[in-house]
Structure formats: structure tokens, C-alpha cells
Design a protein around this motif. Structure first.
Motif, PDB file in Angstrom:
ATOM      1  N   LYS A 142       0.816  -1.212   0.000  1.00  0.00           N
ATOM      2  CA  LYS A 142       0.000   0.000   0.000  1.00  0.00           C
ATOM      3  C   LYS A 142       0.855   1.271   0.000  1.00  0.00           C
ATOM      4  N   HIS A 143       1.927   1.250   0.784  1.00  0.00           N
ATOM      5  CA  HIS A 143       2.774   2.445   0.908  1.00  0.00           C
ATOM      6  C   HIS A 143       3.337   2.850  -0.447  1.00  0.00           C
ATOM      7  N   TRP A 144       4.032   1.909  -1.094  1.00  0.00           N
ATOM      8  CA  TRP A 144       4.647   2.267  -2.373  1.00  0.00           C
ATOM      9  C   TRP A 144       3.608   2.391  -3.479  1.00  0.00           C
ATOM     10  N   ARG A 145       2.512   1.638  -3.400  1.00  0.00           N
ATOM     11  CA  ARG A 145       1.464   1.765  -4.424  1.00  0.00           C
ATOM     12  C   ARG A 145       0.912   3.187  -4.468  1.00  0.00           C
ATOM     13  N   GLU A 146       0.568   3.727  -3.298  1.00  0.00           N
ATOM     14  CA  GLU A 146      -0.048   5.055  -3.275  1.00  0.00           C
ATOM     15  C   GLU A 146       0.941   6.137  -3.702  1.00  0.00           C
ATOM     16  N   PHE A 147       2.176   6.054  -3.190  1.00  0.00           N
ATOM     17  CA  PHE A 147       3.144   7.098  -3.520  1.00  0.00           C
ATOM     18  C   PHE A 147       3.543   7.047  -4.993  1.00  0.00           C
ATOM     19  N   LYS A 148       3.850   5.857  -5.501  1.00  0.00           N
ATOM     20  CA  LYS A 148       4.309   5.747  -6.885  1.00  0.00           C
ATOM     21  C   LYS A 148       3.183   5.981  -7.887  1.00  0.00           C
ATOM     22  N   THR A 149       1.945   5.678  -7.488  1.00  0.00           N
ATOM     23  CA  THR A 149       0.813   5.985  -8.377  1.00  0.00           C
ATOM     24  C   THR A 149       0.716   7.478  -8.618  1.00  0.00           C
ATOM     25  N   GLN A 150       0.799   8.267  -7.531  1.00  0.00           N
ATOM     26  CA  GLN A 150       0.729   9.717  -7.690  1.00  0.00           C
ATOM     27  C   GLN A 150       1.928  10.225  -8.481  1.00  0.00           C
ATOM     28  N   GLN A 151       3.090   9.659  -8.205  1.00  0.00           N
ATOM     29  CA  GLN A 151       4.309  10.091  -8.884  1.00  0.00           C
ATOM     30  C   GLN A 151       4.219   9.851 -10.393  1.00  0.00           C
ATOM     31  N   ILE A 152       3.787   8.656 -10.789  1.00  0.00           N
ATOM     32  CA  ILE A 152       3.750   8.365 -12.224  1.00  0.00           C
ATOM     33  C   ILE A 152       2.624   9.136 -12.922  1.00  0.00           C
ATOM     34  N   LYS A 153       1.521   9.384 -12.217  1.00  0.00           N
ATOM     35  CA  LYS A 153       0.455  10.178 -12.838  1.00  0.00           C
ATOM     36  C   LYS A 153       0.934  11.603 -13.117  1.00  0.00           C
ATOM     37  N   ASP A 154       1.681  12.152 -12.188  1.00  0.00           N
ATOM     38  CA  ASP A 154       2.226  13.497 -12.411  1.00  0.00           C
ATOM     39  C   ASP A 154       3.154  13.506 -13.623  1.00  0.00           C
ATOM     40  N   ILE A 155       3.940  12.446 -13.782  1.00  0.00           N
ATOM     41  CA  ILE A 155       4.868  12.370 -14.923  1.00  0.00           C
ATOM     42  C   ILE A 155       4.095  12.220 -16.225  1.00  0.00           C
ATOM     43  N   ILE A 156       3.062  11.385 -16.226  1.00  0.00           N
ATOM     44  CA  ILE A 156       2.243  11.211 -17.439  1.00  0.00           C
ATOM     45  C   ILE A 156       1.623  12.541 -17.854  1.00  0.00           C
ATOM     46  N   ALA A 157       1.067  13.266 -16.895  1.00  0.00           N
ATOM     47  CA  ALA A 157       0.460  14.568 -17.215  1.00  0.00           C
ATOM     48  C   ALA A 157       1.503  15.527 -17.781  1.00  0.00           C
ATOM     49  N   ALA A 158       2.712  15.510 -17.200  1.00  0.00           N
ATOM     50  CA  ALA A 158       3.758  16.407 -17.681  1.00  0.00           C
ATOM     51  C   ALA A 158       4.199  16.020 -19.095  1.00  0.00           C
ATOM     52  N   CYS A 159       4.337  14.726 -19.373  1.00  0.00           N
ATOM     53  CA  CYS A 159       4.727  14.285 -20.714  1.00  0.00           C
ATOM     54  C   CYS A 159       3.698  14.696 -21.771  1.00  0.00           C
ATOM     55  N   LEU A 160       2.436  14.704 -21.381  1.00  0.00           N
ATOM     56  CA  LEU A 160       1.363  15.106 -22.301  1.00  0.00           C
ATOM     57  C   LEU A 160       1.247  16.623 -22.434  1.00  0.00           C
ATOM     58  N   GLY A 161       1.943  17.358 -21.568  1.00  0.00           N
ATOM     59  CA  GLY A 161       1.682  18.799 -21.512  1.00  0.00           C
ATOM     60  C   GLY A 161       0.249  19.038 -21.092  1.00  0.00           C
ATOM     61  N   LEU A 162      -0.258  18.167 -20.226  1.00  0.00           N
ATOM     62  CA  LEU A 162      -1.671  18.205 -19.828  1.00  0.00           C
ATOM     63  C   LEU A 162      -1.867  19.233 -18.726  1.00  0.00           C
ATOM     64  N   TYR A 163      -2.624  20.249 -19.020  1.00  0.00           N
ATOM     65  CA  TYR A 163      -2.906  21.307 -18.044  1.00  0.00           C
ATOM     66  C   TYR A 163      -4.353  21.168 -17.612  1.00  0.00           C
ATOM     67  N   LEU A 164      -4.567  20.919 -16.328  1.00  0.00           N
ATOM     68  CA  LEU A 164      -5.903  20.738 -15.769  1.00  0.00           C
ATOM     69  C   LEU A 164      -6.070  21.699 -14.609  1.00  0.00           C
ATOM     70  N   GLU A 165      -7.190  22.415 -14.588  1.00  0.00           N
ATOM     71  CA  GLU A 165      -7.369  23.424 -13.542  1.00  0.00           C
ATOM     72  C   GLU A 165      -8.847  23.659 -13.280  1.00  0.00           C
ATOM     73  N   GLY A 166      -9.156  23.937 -12.018  1.00  0.00           N
ATOM     74  CA  GLY A 166     -10.493  24.366 -11.633  1.00  0.00           C
ATOM     75  C   GLY A 166     -10.379  25.653 -10.849  1.00  0.00           C
ATOM     76  N   VAL A 167     -10.962  26.725 -11.361  1.00  0.00           N
ATOM     77  CA  VAL A 167     -10.801  28.049 -10.760  1.00  0.00           C
ATOM     78  C   VAL A 167     -12.140  28.563 -10.263  1.00  0.00           C
ATOM     79  N   SER A 168     -12.186  28.882  -8.987  1.00  0.00           N
ATOM     80  CA  SER A 168     -13.392  29.461  -8.411  1.00  0.00           C
ATOM     81  C   SER A 168     -13.511  30.925  -8.810  1.00  0.00           C
ATOM     82  N   GLY A 169     -14.757  31.374  -8.932  1.00  0.00           N
ATOM     83  CA  GLY A 169     -14.986  32.781  -9.239  1.00  0.00           C
ATOM     84  C   GLY A 169     -14.808  33.678  -8.025  1.00  0.00           C
ATOM     85  N   GLU A 170     -14.645  33.079  -6.837  1.00  0.00           N
ATOM     86  CA  GLU A 170     -14.490  33.851  -5.608  1.00  0.00           C
ATOM     87  C   GLU A 170     -13.371  33.254  -4.765  1.00  0.00           C
ATOM     88  N   PRO A 171     -12.711  34.066  -3.946  1.00  0.00           N
ATOM     89  CA  PRO A 171     -11.585  33.550  -3.146  1.00  0.00           C
ATOM     90  C   PRO A 171     -12.020  32.650  -1.996  1.00  0.00           C
TER      91      PRO A 171
END
Length: 838
Positions: free
Chosen positions: A337-366
């Protein structure tokens, strides 16, 4: 050269003001660096007492050169320190320093943990520290972090054998670490939610200055030490390890720790405390499996990722995506579980970066409140030729789904608005450790899952459910708020979930120096539109308040309401809490909002108890015009104004004998001689002002980085590191008949009751006979310290140097501190009045 410039640009923008909350955008060399980290399964935990204690060179080295998962565990949040950038002290300073640590880790590649321990100020011995901290609770927190983070290697900044020779917090951090090292693998030791973990080695990050000199360190037996050259140069970054570490250390701006980077070989030493010594002294992980084979099912992942690393195309990182997706599918199925959770997040971040994938949710208020509707703009763009579909977006934690079914062709932007209703059970995002009243040494945290966490997790997140080359994968992003500033450009800040209303008395201490009634305004800040209710002001026994309550009604959340109450103090000296309480149809609210806004950290909205201390003083004072030279930041002038003094801020650049002549007294703020360059050339004018009849009061300075040393005072005066850390330390009056002890207020020993955190710090250790010491303090069997307040007649005026902590005591409403300060401002007036009567 192109790669180096890309990474250098990213590194500098990540550290730039105004980008404290901006999303990280990786260059192709950054991505490769992250793939190297993905292929390393080893963990290092660095441990010390405070923010800024950590060795950023070591953290950066293990994260960026060794590629280990690296974190810093700071036992406290640095609440008891000083603040060089603003007036915030105590718990608000802790909020600042927490976020400075997060910015430091963002820079050097580490992660951050804390315990519940409260930095109560300087401590001279670990026995005192561990008693105030409630040792067993803090120890449990340290074990909990070790079991959560699962370090192979632990490194202490401080020496566990240094009791009485350094800060008690420092020694205590090392003692706790050693004890936790033994307890972490003990299955009978309980840390709910986490099972036993066995770290392999623990080291002390020693240095020549622990031995007094380089020469003495050369003579030390180093057979149980590893030597590490941390002067690595990173070609991909165009920076040395020490330059990255300096950028990281420079995030500790509230402590004035701006650092200049160095280049070239630089050695660090690690002394083994427990565990087996590596046979290869150049490899701290020797004998520890740091490959994917350490986890069941990892060998196939390693083959794939080694090939990804070998085939990586710096011109087109998206070529790595198919293999990365293949590795991702295997990682999410790992049993560990320890390495599964950490490495899953790590590789997802790398996949998004390789794709130049920009994902964002912006609220209209602070910020918003539960139950309210909120507009969120969703943005997604794929900047690669890989087939990507945005299938849906979930709003978390509600799991409200909005179908998208939108292909994301190369470099074609997609935006869509969503409207969500915030559920009533959505958690507030203010600093979690300040939710409940805290003690001198510990914060009270009920939610065990929060222990160790640096900040409160964002309540509102978006989950982007994607299909990438036919495979499903999801990415989570915090909902943020951003706006365009004409100077700073795009500015991000956290989106906050706040209570529907807050209230405050503008000053945290309200002072009455007689029994006349006074109007006290209560400020009501609605955080939702169309709010109405009543306000009342609770007062201590013996104090009068009119009216009992008052109604209010607002149309929009920006509409501040001021409700005025008439408060009548008792006849005699008294103190207590004035507490505004706002009642609406949804309940009663007793929190005040404090906003902290510095460019190097994300903007903070902190909710604290709404009460203000109220004090009825038996105070005599002689009025006059006072000049105040600001130093590192304090609120002494603010509280002197509140008791009726006319105080004007003095611009150091404009100091002259003529400009000073209008003042009856001039006060120099804390650490002014450490921070204000102009005083080097203006000191002569200040001393001449005293010689011609003025009163000059100089508050504490440190003996390091003193800009004015030779003529700090009109007579010989040398600062030391002497301090009295016990706020209840016994005081002895050395000159009870001195004017300052008697006019216009008689100073009694009871005036030293109720002081907070300390008596004072950085007292002079040597002074000439022209000075009269007024007080002596001692603690822990040490020699008496007599330099806390020194008075000298110079020409026609008076020079006073004091290391007493007025910058803490006045904002805390300590009556005796006000009486003593009033006497300092009145010195010489008694003699003058006597002469006038004649």
C-alpha cells in the motif's frame, strides 16, 4: 543548452514572488529528473526542532542526486521565534513559518511533516522542553510520522548528547528521534492507523562547528562517519546542489535567512548512531534494496521504466506515454500500500507532464461558505499528439459528476463552467492546529489523521477522469482562486471554505488607564450574502457593557458592519477577555479572521478566537511626544498609542539633530541595529539628541550581524546571548531607589507577574560604570543576569538599553510591563518638575 535554460527558467519562476500557489509546470529535463526519482525506492527523513533548522543542502542532495523520497520533520512550527518581515508573532508566526517550509520543500524537492509540539520560546535544557511539550505525546507523533513515511534512513540535525549546551528544543529533537527509532518497529507501541516500521540507520549530521573549530574537527575519529560531497552540479538544472539549497533556505524570510549559493565541492558528515555502518562509506543506502524488486510485482515495472529512461526523448516527452501507462497499470495493482499510493501519484504526475496536460479548476471567488452555490471554471488542454479524452469531472468530496465526453486534440483549449452547491459537512480550510485552544507546549488536534500534516487539506477538489490511448486514468486538482494583478500578473491563492461570519475587536488588547467608559467597536464580517443576526459582547465580571446585544443585517459578503458597545471598567486594576459573539439562524460564531498576505507564501485566512484581552490599568504617565524607529517589526508603538501617548514613526533616512529635537523620547524598535542600514550613519545624531536632553530607549538586538557596534551606546556596552527563558523567573531589584523604579509608578515585584514566554533576551553582558542595572534575574542555577535594563545619564539626557521582551508583553496586555515602560518614558521628568516648582 536549450534544456538547461528551460529548467533554469522553471526553477526561478517556482521561487518567484507572486507564484506561491501557481501550478508546477515541468520542462522536458524536469520530467526526466522525475522519471529518475520514479525508479528509486528509498526514503530519507531529516529531523530537527524548528523551521530553518534543516540542512537544505542535504535534503536537496538526497532528493535530486540520490533520487530518494526525502522529507523534513520539524518538531515545531517555529511559533516562538521573532519575525523580521511583519508584526505577527506566536501562532500567526507559526502559520507563516509553516508555509515558508512548504515553499522551501517545493524548491529543494523534499516533503514536510510536523508534530503537535508548540514552540514556546528558547529553552535552556531538554528536561524543561520535554516537560512542557508533554514528551509522550510528541514522541508518539514522531513515531507516527516514521511509520507513515517509512524512512530507510533517518538523519538528525542535532546532537542528543548536548543537554545544557544549546537550545533545549534542539537537543530534545535528537533525543526523541533516537527513542522513536527504537519504538517504530515495536508492534506493541500504538499509533492508530499505522503499523510498525523498521528504519535501517540513524545518523547525526555533524559539522565542525559542533566541535568548536575546524582544527578540532580534523582530529575527531571519523571511523563511524560517512562523508558526502554535496557540491554536485546538475547539468539539467544548470545549478549546483548548494545553489538550489540556498534558494530553499532563502524562503525563511521571516527569519532573515536569505542565503547566497555556492559552487564546488562541499563535504557533509554523517555520524552513525544506530544501525549497521555501510561497508561502502560513499553509499548511505548500501545493503538496502532501493530498486523496484523491493516490492512484490515490481520487477516488471522496473524493466518498463528503465526502458522509458533509456528511450526518453527530450524533444518529445509524449513518446514515453504508452510505456508509462503500461507501468501505471501495474503500479496500481501492487499489494504494498505504501509504495502503491506514492508511486501511483508520482507516475500520474509524470504522465500529465509528458502530455503537456494542463488541468485546472478556478473558483470565481476567493472563499465561500457551506450551503452556498459556487461557480467553477474548468480548463483542460492536451499539448501532445497522444489521444486524450476528458470523460467527466467529479467534484470532491461530494462526488458530483459532470459528464464531458470531450476529445482534447493537440493544443486545443477546452473550458467549461460548473455550478456546485457546497455541502453542509464540508470542512473549513483554516489552520487545523488552531481549531481548539492550545497549551504552552502542545496543540490539541482531535483528528488523528491530521497529525503530522503541514496544513489543512483543501476541502474542494476536482477529479478529471480521462482516457489516454484507450486507458482510463484520473487526475485530482485543488480548486483555486486566481486573479490578474497589474504589477505581479497572474496571482494564485488558495480557495478557502470559511464560516458564514466572523467578528473582532480591532485590537487584541484593549487598555483602560482610568475607570471612564469607552466605546468599543465590534467589527462583523459576513462571508455570505444576505446575512442577518445579533451581536453581543461578553465581558469579565465587574465590567459593564451596553447594550446587551444589537441586531445587524447585510446584503452582500463584502459589507463590513461595525456595532458599537459602551464598556465601563471597574474601579480597580482588573483584566479578562472581551468576547464578541455573533448569532445567526445557523448558530453562534466566536471566531475572528486574520489575513496573512506576503508574496513569498500563499495568502492565509486564519480563524482565531474572537476575544481580546481587556485590562484596567492603575497607570500614571507623563505625556510627551514620542518618536519610534521601526526595526524588525513589533507593535510597541501601537499599544503605547492606545494608552494615550502621541507616537510618530521616524523615517531613518530623515534623522537629524533638528528633526529629533521635537521629541521628548525616541524609542528604537527591536533588532533595528541588525536590520536598518541607515542607523550606521545616523547614530551620532541620536546620541547627540540624548546629550542635549532627550531620552533614548533601545530595545533588544542580537549580537550577530550588528550594524552599529562601536557606538551602540554613549558608553561601553557589549551585547551577549544571555537570556531568561522562564517568564516566571524571580526578579531582584538592584536599585530600588532609582527614579525609574518609582516615578511616576512605583514598581513592585508583582509587576513581573503574568509575563509571557520569557523575561527577555540578548542582554548586554558587559557595560561601563556609567550604566545602572536595575534588575537581576536567574534561572536553572546559572549566575545572575543583570543586563536586562540599563540606564545611563549622558549629558542632559538619558540612554536606556533593555532586553526585556516588551514586544511580547505589551501586545499580551501585561500591566507591569506598561508601568515600567511608562516610567522609562518619564525618566528625567520628575527632576524637571521639581526644578519648575522651585
Amino acid at each position: 543548452m536549450k534544456i538547461r535554460l528551460l529548467f533554469l527558467f522553471v526553477a526561478l519562476t517556482l521561487c518567484a514572488p507572486g507564484n506561491a500557489q501557481a501550478p508546477e509546470k515541468l520542462s522536458s529535463s524536469d520530467i526526466y529528473h522525475e522519471i529518475e526519482k520514479l525508479n528509486f525506492l528509498g526514503t530519507v527523513l531529516y529531523l530537527a526542532a524548528h523551521p530553518d533548522d534543516e540542512n537544505t543542502r542535504m535534503i536537496s542532495y538526497f532528493s535530486n542526486e540520490v533520487h530518494a523520497r526525502t522529507a523534513y520533520l520539524s518538531i515545531t512550527r517555529g511559533d516562538g521565534g521573532q519575525n523580521l518581515i511583519g508584526p505577527e508573532i506566536r501562532e500567526l508566526l507559526g502559520v507563516i513559518r509553516t508555509n515558508e517550509l512548504l515553499r522551501a520543500r517545493q524548491t529543494d524537492g523534499g516533503e514536510q511533516f510536523f508534530t503537535r509540539a508548540n514552540d514556546f520560546g528558547y529553552s535552556k535544557h531538554p528536561d524543561e522542553t520535554l516537560e512542557i511539550w508533554k514528551k509522550e505525546k510528541v514522541l508518539n507523533d514522531v513515531v507516527r510520522v516514521m511509520r507513515e513515511f517509512q524512512p530507510d534512513i533517518i538523519i538528525n540535525r542535532f546532537d542528543a548528547e548536548s543537554a545544557g549546551r544549546t537550545h533545549g528544543h534542539h537537543t530534545s529533537s535528537a533525543m526523541l528521534s533516537l527513542e522513536a527509532f527504537d519504538l517504530a518497529p515495536d508492534k506493541d507501541y500504538d499509533t492508530p492507523g499505522f503499523s510498525a516500521w523498521e528504519p535501517k540507520r540513524i545518523f547525526f549530521n555533524t559539522h565542525w562547528w559542533f566541535y568548536g573549530s575546524r582544527e578540532k574537527f580534523e582530529e575527531v575519529d571519523k571511523s563511524k562517519m560517512l562523508s558526502v560531497d554535496i557540491g554536485t552540479y546538475y547539468n539539467g538544472q544548470g545549478l549546483s546542489n548548494s545553489e538550489i539549497a540556498s534558494l530553499s533556505r532563502s524562503m525563511h524570510k521571516s527569519q532573515g535567512f536569505g542565503s547566497t549559493g555556492t559552487r564546488g565541492s562541499e563535504m557533509e558528515y554523517l555520524q552513525l548512531l544506530k544501525g549497521t555502518m555501510p561497508k561502502e562509506k560513499s553509499d548511505i543506502f548500501e545493503g538496502i534494496n532501493t530498486t523496484w524488486s523491493r516490492v512484490k510485482g515490481g520487477q516488471e515495472i522496473q524493466k518498463i521504466l528503465e526502458q522509458v529512461q533509456e528511450d526518453y526523448d527530450f524533444e518529445n516527452p509524449s513518446k514515453s506515454v504508452p510505456a508509462l501507462m503500461q507501468a501505471y497499470e501495474l503500479i496500481v495493482q501492487l499489494e504494498n500500500k505504501h509504495w502503491r499510493e506514492f508511486k501511483t501519484q508520482q507516475i500520474k504526475d509524470i504522465i500529465a507532464a509528458c502530455l503537456g496536460l494542463y488541468l485546472e479548476g478556478v473558483s470565481g471567488e476567493p472563499h465561500s461558505t457551506v450551503g452556498e452555490k459556487l461557480d467553477i471554471e474548468v480548463e483542460a488542454i492536451n499539448r501532445s499528439p497522444v489521444n486524450v479524452e476528458l470523460k467527466s469531472v467529479w467534484v470532491l468530496p461530494m462526488q458530483k459528476e459532470q459528464k464531458m465526453g470531450k476529445d482534447l486534440p493537440f493544443n486545443t483549449g477546452f473550458k467549461e463552467k460548473m455550478t456546485v452547491q457546497l455541502p453542509d459537512n464540508l470542512g473549513l480550510t483554516s489552520a487545523y492546529w488552531l481549531d481548539k485552544p492550545w497549551s504552552l507546549g502542545m496543540y490539541d488536534v482531535d483528528d488523528l489523521e491530521m497529525i503530522g500534516e503541514p496544513v489543512t487539506p483543501r476541502s474542494l477538489r476536482l477529479q478529471f477522469n480521462m482516457e489516454i490511448d484507450g486507458q482510463d486514468v484520473s487526475f485530482e486538482r485543488d480548486v483555486v482562486y486566481k486573479y490578474n494583478d497589474p504589477v505581479r500578473g497572474e496571482v494564485y491563492q488558495p480557495f478557502e471554505i470559511v464560516p458564514e461570519v466572523s467578528s473582532s475587536i480591532r485590537s487584541k488588547v484593549v487598555l483602560f488607564d482610568d475607570n471612564s467608559p469607552r466605546e468599543i467597536p465590534v467589527v462583523v464580517n459576513p462571508h455570505k450574502d444576505g446575512l442577518s443576526g445579533t451581536v453581543r459582547l461578553e465581558a469579565p465580571e465587574g465590567w459593564g457593557v451596553e447594550p446587551e446585544s444589537a441586531d445587524f443585517s447585510t446584503k452582500n459578503k463584502e459589507e463590513e458592519v461595525v456595532v458599537r458597545f459602551m464598556v465601563t471598567p471597574p474601579q480597580k486594576q482588573s483584566e479578562g477577555i472581551l468576547k464578541p459573539i455573533v448569532e445567526t439562524s445557523n448558530g453562534a460564531y466566536d471566531k475572528s479572521l486574520v489575513e496573512i498576505d506576503y508574496e513569498h507564501i500563499p495568502k492565509q485566512m486564519v480563524f482565531l478566537p474572537s476575544g481580546s484581552k481587556v485590562v484596567r490599568l492603575d497607570l500614571n504617565k507623563k505625556m510627551g511626544r514620542i518618536g519610534y524607529i521601526n526595526g524588525a517589526g513589533d507593535e510597541v508603538a501601537k499599544y503605547l498609542k492606545q494608552i494615550g501617548y502621541e507616537v510618530r514613526e521616524i523615517d531613518p533616512k530623515l534623522i537629524s539633530e533638528r528633526s529629533l529635537s521635537q521629541y521628548d523620547a525616541v524609542i528604537v524598535g527591536i533588532r533595528a541595529y541588525n536590520t536598518v542600514d541607515e542607523l550606521v550613519v545616523k547614530q551620532a545624531a541620536l546620541l547627540n539628541y540624548v546629550r542635549k536632553g532627550g531620552t533614548m530607549i533601545v530595545q533588544y538586538n542580537t549580537n550577530r550581524r550588528l550594524k552599529v557596534e562601536e557606538n551602540l551606546a554613549p558608553f561601553e556596552l557589549k551585547l551577549s546571548r544571555q537570556r531568561i527563558t522562564d517568564e516566571n523567573a524571580e526578579v531582584t531589584f538592584l536599585a530600588p531607589d532609582h527614579e525609574l523604579m518609582n516615578y511616576p509608578n512605583k514598581i513592585e515585584k508583582s509587576d513581573f507577574d503574568g509575563w509571557v514566554q520569557e523575561r527577555g533576551l540578548y542582554f548586554p553582558g558587559e557595560w561601563s560604570d556609567e550604566f545602572t542595572p536595575l534588575f537581576s534575574f536567574e534561572e536553572n542555577g546559572e549566575d545572575p543576569m543583570k543586563g536586562s535594563l540599563l540606564v545611563a545619564k549622558y549629558g542632559e539626557g538619558h540612554y536606556i538599553y533593555t532586553g526585556l521582551s516588551f514586544f511580547r508583553e505589551l501586545p499580551a496586555g501585561v500591566p507591569g510591563a506598561y508601568k515600567l515602560f511608562a516610567n522609562m518614558l518619564s525618566i528625567g521628568r520628575n527632576e524637571l518638575e521639581t526644578e519648575l516648582k522651585k
